[in-house]
Design an enzyme around this catalytic site. Sequence first.
Site, PDB file in Angstrom:
ATOM      1  N   GLU A 157       0.921  -1.134   0.132  1.00 29.36           N
ATOM      2  CA  GLU A 157       0.051   0.016  -0.007  1.00 29.36           C
ATOM      3  C   GLU A 157       0.870   1.221   0.182  1.00 29.36           C
ATOM      4  O   GLU A 157       1.954   1.257   0.608  1.00 29.36           O
ATOM      5  CB  GLU A 157      -0.841  -0.042   1.390  1.00 29.36           C
ATOM      6  N   LYS A 164      -9.668   1.856  -1.443  1.00 30.99           N
ATOM      7  CA  LYS A 164      -9.962   1.237  -0.104  1.00 30.99           C
ATOM      8  C   LYS A 164     -11.099   1.879   0.423  1.00 30.99           C
ATOM      9  O   LYS A 164     -11.303   3.035   0.672  1.00 30.99           O
ATOM     10  CB  LYS A 164      -8.691   1.652   0.626  1.00 30.99           C
ATOM     11  N   CYS A 192      -5.151  -3.600   2.605  1.00 31.74           N
ATOM     12  CA  CYS A 192      -4.934  -3.464   4.370  1.00 31.74           C
ATOM     13  C   CYS A 192      -6.047  -3.646   5.151  1.00 31.74           C
ATOM     14  O   CYS A 192      -6.620  -4.870   5.036  1.00 31.74           O
ATOM     15  CB  CYS A 192      -4.187  -1.963   4.706  1.00 31.74           C
ATOM     16  N   VAL A 251       0.091  -2.258  10.982  1.00 30.99           N
ATOM     17  CA  VAL A 251       0.917  -1.974  12.350  1.00 30.99           C
ATOM     18  C   VAL A 251       0.251  -2.631  13.304  1.00 30.99           C
ATOM     19  O   VAL A 251       0.778  -2.778  14.481  1.00 30.99           O
ATOM     20  CB  VAL A 251       0.813  -0.212  12.495  1.00 30.99           C
TER      21      VAL A 251
HETATM   22  C1  ACM Z   1      -3.831  -0.072   7.305  1.00 33.77           C
HETATM   23  O1  ACM Z   1      -5.198  -0.407   6.987  1.00 33.77           O
HETATM   24  N1  ACM Z   1      -3.067   0.477   6.627  1.00 33.77           N
HETATM   25  C2  ACM Z   1      -3.700  -0.516   8.848  1.00 33.77           C
END
Ligand code: ACM
Length: 261
Positions: free
Chosen positions: A38, A109, A142, A169
């Site tokens: 990402e 996203k 992510c 993370v």
């Molecule tokens: C994330 O969605 N970058 C943790």
Amino acid sequence: MKVGFLQFSPVFGDKNKNLATVEKLLRGVDADIIVLPELFSTGYTFLSKEEVTKLAEPGVQSETSNFILSLSKEKNCCFAYGFAEKDNQHLYDSMALISPDGLIGVYRKAHLFFEEKKFFQPGDTGFHIFEYKNVKLGMLICFDWIYPEAMRTLSIKGAQIILHPANLVTPYCPDAMITRALENRVFIILANRCGEEERNGKNNKFIGQSEVVSPQGKILVRVGQEECVKIVDIDPSLALNKKFNQYNDLLIDRREHLYFR
Ligand code: ACM
């Protein structure tokens, strides 16, 4: 089909350096599909919308997409990668799929994580299937992983491989993907970043652990914190078989009328 990921630690705001690192890590690598993390060309820890605006790019004919397209042609390989997208006034945490013939598709996203909500619009593309070499591909970014509906939608629509760039993370996703792969009977390529980003007192430590998981929930490859490229040989047709045993087909057996009542 040879598929895999590139894991590295982007330097915030230094596109030239990040593109050069990717080019170097891919030297001599031969594959059909490679997934990059990402926001791989910009870094992750934005401090303001102005900063995102400065670094964000359109999905086509931009510095990052032109770089990936030339890499794609040179290597005869399809790439999925995360980038900060600017579309008119809107900023999205997006990913693109590019083959040697050009852009196949963009996904924005849907589920923004933590302070991403301050900088990006939630994605509006929905969950669609894209094809490369007759294999059906789905895209997630992510934090989308924690909403099972996202991958379920893609698997119901026929996805065989889920391409999943990330900047994780928290520690949960790599193990959770074993279940996601198993319940949907899909291959998953998780391309996370590694390293640490410290900006103005904000500190993000990324967990690495990029992996490829099979429809049987087997980890075909998982790495640690290092910068690396890993490629595995898979048979995508295995993801077409949704049978758990002779009585259970995982998609056909869904009791849709009992859900969300
Ligand atoms: C994330 O969605 N970058 C943790």
